[in-house]
Design a protein around this motif. Structure first.
Motif, short mmCIF file in Angstrom:
data_model
loop_
_atom_site.label_atom_id
_atom_site.label_comp_id
_atom_site.label_asym_id
_atom_site.label_seq_id
_atom_site.Cartn_x
_atom_site.Cartn_y
_atom_site.Cartn_z
N HIS A 297 -8.13 50.96 6.84
CA HIS A 297 -7.71 50.27 8.06
C HIS A 297 -8.84 50.25 9.09
CE1 HIS A 297 -5.23 49.84 11.87
NE2 HIS A 297 -5.00 48.76 11.18
N SER A 298 -9.62 51.30 9.14
CA SER A 298 -10.78 51.30 10.01
C SER A 298 -11.72 50.15 9.65
CB SER A 298 -11.51 52.65 9.91
OG SER A 298 -12.69 52.65 10.69
N ASP A 299 -11.89 49.91 8.35
CA ASP A 299 -12.71 48.79 7.89
C ASP A 299 -12.09 47.46 8.32
OD1 ASP A 299 -14.62 50.41 6.70
OD2 ASP A 299 -13.61 50.39 4.75
N CYS A 300 -10.76 47.35 8.24
CA CYS A 300 -10.08 46.13 8.65
C CYS A 300 -10.32 45.83 10.13
CB CYS A 300 -8.57 46.25 8.42
SG CYS A 300 -8.05 46.18 6.71
N VAL A 301 -10.18 46.85 10.96
CA VAL A 301 -10.37 46.67 12.40
C VAL A 301 -11.81 46.27 12.69
CG1 VAL A 301 -10.29 47.79 14.66
CG2 VAL A 301 -8.50 48.26 12.97
N ALA A 302 -12.75 46.94 12.04
CA ALA A 302 -14.16 46.61 12.26
C ALA A 302 -14.46 45.17 11.87
CB ALA A 302 -15.05 47.57 11.46
N ARG A 303 -13.87 44.71 10.77
CA ARG A 303 -14.09 43.35 10.31
C ARG A 303 -13.46 42.33 11.26
NH1 ARG A 303 -15.61 42.10 5.30
NH2 ARG A 303 -14.91 44.12 4.51
N ALA A 304 -12.24 42.64 11.73
CA ALA A 304 -11.50 41.69 12.56
C ALA A 304 -11.98 41.65 14.01
CB ALA A 304 -10.01 42.01 12.52
N ARG A 305 -12.37 42.81 14.55
CA ARG A 305 -12.69 42.88 15.98
C ARG A 305 -14.18 43.00 16.25
NH1 ARG A 305 -8.13 46.28 19.19
NH2 ARG A 305 -9.65 45.84 20.81
N SER A 307 -15.99 45.60 16.05
CA SER A 307 -16.35 46.96 16.43
C SER A 307 -15.35 47.91 15.80
CB SER A 307 -16.37 47.14 17.95
OG SER A 307 -15.13 46.81 18.53
N ARG A 308 -15.84 49.08 15.40
CA ARG A 308 -15.02 50.03 14.66
C ARG A 308 -14.15 50.85 15.61
NH1 ARG A 308 -14.89 51.23 9.56
NH2 ARG A 308 -16.67 49.85 9.17
N PRO A 309 -12.91 51.14 15.22
CA PRO A 309 -12.04 51.94 16.08
C PRO A 309 -12.48 53.39 16.15
CG PRO A 309 -11.02 51.63 13.96
CD PRO A 309 -12.25 50.78 13.95
N VAL A 310 -12.00 54.09 17.15
CA VAL A 310 -12.21 55.54 17.26
C VAL A 310 -11.24 56.22 16.30
CG1 VAL A 310 -12.10 57.54 18.77
CG2 VAL A 310 -12.94 55.35 19.66
N LEU A 311 -11.76 57.08 15.44
CA LEU A 311 -10.94 57.82 14.48
C LEU A 311 -10.66 59.23 15.00
CD1 LEU A 311 -12.42 57.07 10.92
CD2 LEU A 311 -10.21 56.34 11.82
N LEU A 312 -9.42 59.66 14.89
CA LEU A 312 -9.02 61.02 15.26
C LEU A 312 -8.45 61.68 14.01
CD1 LEU A 312 -7.10 60.18 18.58
CD2 LEU A 312 -9.56 60.63 18.29
N LEU A 313 -9.14 62.67 13.48
CA LEU A 313 -8.72 63.34 12.24
C LEU A 313 -8.45 64.81 12.55
CD1 LEU A 313 -11.35 61.73 9.81
CD2 LEU A 313 -9.03 60.94 10.35
N ASP A 314 -7.18 65.14 12.68
CA ASP A 314 -6.77 66.48 13.10
C ASP A 314 -6.55 67.39 11.89
OD1 ASP A 314 -6.03 68.50 14.81
OD2 ASP A 314 -3.96 67.82 15.03
N GLU A 315 -7.37 68.43 11.79
CA GLU A 315 -7.25 69.43 10.73
C GLU A 315 -7.31 68.81 9.33
OE1 GLU A 315 -7.43 72.51 11.28
OE2 GLU A 315 -6.90 72.76 13.38
N VAL A 316 -8.01 67.72 9.18
CA VAL A 316 -8.13 67.09 7.87
C VAL A 316 -9.11 67.85 6.98
CG1 VAL A 316 -8.95 65.02 6.67
CG2 VAL A 316 -7.45 64.80 8.66
N ALA A 317 -10.24 68.28 7.55
CA ALA A 317 -11.29 68.91 6.75
C ALA A 317 -10.80 70.17 6.05
CB ALA A 317 -12.49 69.23 7.63
N ALA A 318 -9.94 70.94 6.70
CA ALA A 318 -9.50 72.21 6.14
C ALA A 318 -8.68 72.04 4.87
CB ALA A 318 -8.68 72.98 7.17
N HIS A 319 -8.11 70.85 4.66
CA HIS A 319 -7.23 70.61 3.51
C HIS A 319 -7.95 69.90 2.37
CE1 HIS A 319 -3.77 72.00 5.79
NE2 HIS A 319 -4.14 71.23 6.79
#
Length: 369
Positions: A297-305, A307-319
């Motif tokens: 979806h980040s790729d979709c937004v970047a393609r359509a707009r 500019s790439r959206p701001v991503l917020l990844l909460d505690e993703v790395a630990a898993h």
């Protein structure tokens, strides 16, 4: 899109906080309860909607504060544009009313979507594929909103007309048929627009996902289904919706709600490689598919707009295991834009590539690190 500066006043456990960040990866680390997720929540409130926790405004005010909070950010909205100043918060005199300012001028919350798109993944979303249809629908609508800022307006007007129709249906057969027809026409107009935007977003997502490899993150295959579980292959037309609502007046009156329409649709997902329904996949596969979906979806937004959206990844790395964690960092760094990640240990972010801004969070205090 990147946040160059973020300032918080009396938000959650942060009395006064300021973070200066660069485009690229932003790592927030500290003990549980230090306030890392609170920072991500503040960023999510710079976009339209209720934020990543969907919490009441009153819960966001710091304990012991005067009843209000403020969030301010300078956002790099585009390579050829000056930074835009975005602000939101509440005042003590009106604690239930959210205020928004864009370049110091008052604005509607929906206007934020013209300047910034924010996507997030939190531990609470891990159960998306086994959660309720309503939660999956809200998830899909957030994805749509990042591509089409008008989507929220159509949704709000649809809901308002549906509520008004429900009140009239409670008085059947005495309800004014002309007023009912007018409300149903409004529902049909905005419902068709909502559905078209959802279908367009799913088509764009499916195209991006088809280009992704099956590893290290499993790909989902997506579809929109109605309340009976039948795949919706074509968008609703306004006239067909209007006729549907008119035909179902007595059924909806007896049920006490509108029983058919875009507000009853659901997001169907299955493992693209195995064909297994996402709800029946392992927890690890579900997390991988969700992460794959957010990145696509980040790729979709970047393609359509543009500019790439701001991503917020909460505690993703630990898993993630070390190889998948490294693959995630490489991918989001290669995409460009800005991604904010949280974790309990600095070691989780030690091998991040490219430009990395690091902050240590402890008891509401923030230190560069």
């Amino acid at each position: 899109m990147s946040l160059l500066r973020l300032s918080l006043t009396d938000f959650r456990n942060h009395a006064v906080a300021e973070l200066i960040a660069a485009p690229g990866l932003v790592a927030l680390y500290g003990d549980n309860g230090a306030g890392k997720t609170n920072i991500l929540e503040a960023i999510s409130l710079l976009a339209p909607g209720r934020g990543l926790r969907r919490a009441p405004l009153s819960e966001m005010v710091r304990d012991g504060a005067g009843g209000g909070f403020a969030i301010f950010a300078e956002v790099e909205a585009g390579a050829d544009l000056p930074p835009v100043a975005l602000g939101t918060g509440v005042e003590a005199a009106q604690p239930g009313r959210r205020l928004v300012r864009i370049n110091s001028a008052g604005a509607a919350a929906s206007a934020l979507g013209e300047w910034i798109a924010v996507l997030w993944l939190t531990p609470a979303m891990d159960r998306l594929f086994v959660d309720t249809a309503g939660n999956r629908r809200r998830f899909l609508d957030r994805l749509v909103l990042a591509l089409d800022p008008r989507h929220a307006q159509h949704g709000n007007r649809y809901e308002a007309a549906m509520r008004a129709r429900g009140k009239l249906l409670a008085d059947l057969p005495a309800a004014d048929p002309q007023w009912l027809a007018s409300l149903e026409a409004q529902m049909a107009e905005h419902g068709a627009a909502m559905d078209a935007a959802r279908q367009k977003t799913l088509a764009a997502l499916s195209a991006e996902l088809a280009e992704q490899p099956d590893a290290p993150f499993a790909r989902p295959r997506l579809a929109l289904v109605d309340s009976d579980g039948a795949v919706r292959a074509t968008p609703w037309e306004a006239e067909a919706l209007r006729a549907l609502y008119a035909e179902r007046r007595r059924i909806d009156a007896a049920a006490g709600r509108a029983t058919a329409g875009p507000h009853r649709d659901d997001l169907l997902a299955e493992h693209a490689l195995s064909g297994r329904a996402a709800a029946r996949c392992s927890t690890g596969e579900q997390k991988a598919m969700l992460l794959s979906l957010i990145l696509a979806h980040s790729d979709c937004v970047a393609r359509a707009r543009g500019s790439r959206p701001v991503l917020l990844l909460d505690e993703v790395a630990a898993h993630l295991d070390p190889s998948r964690r490294a693959a995630l960092y490489e991918r989001i760094a290669a995409q460009g834009g800005q991604a904010w990640l949280t974790g309990t240990e600095a070691a989780l972010f030690a091998d991040m590539p490219g430009t990395v801004t690091r902050f240590r969070i402890a008891g509401g205090r923030i230190a560069a690190g």
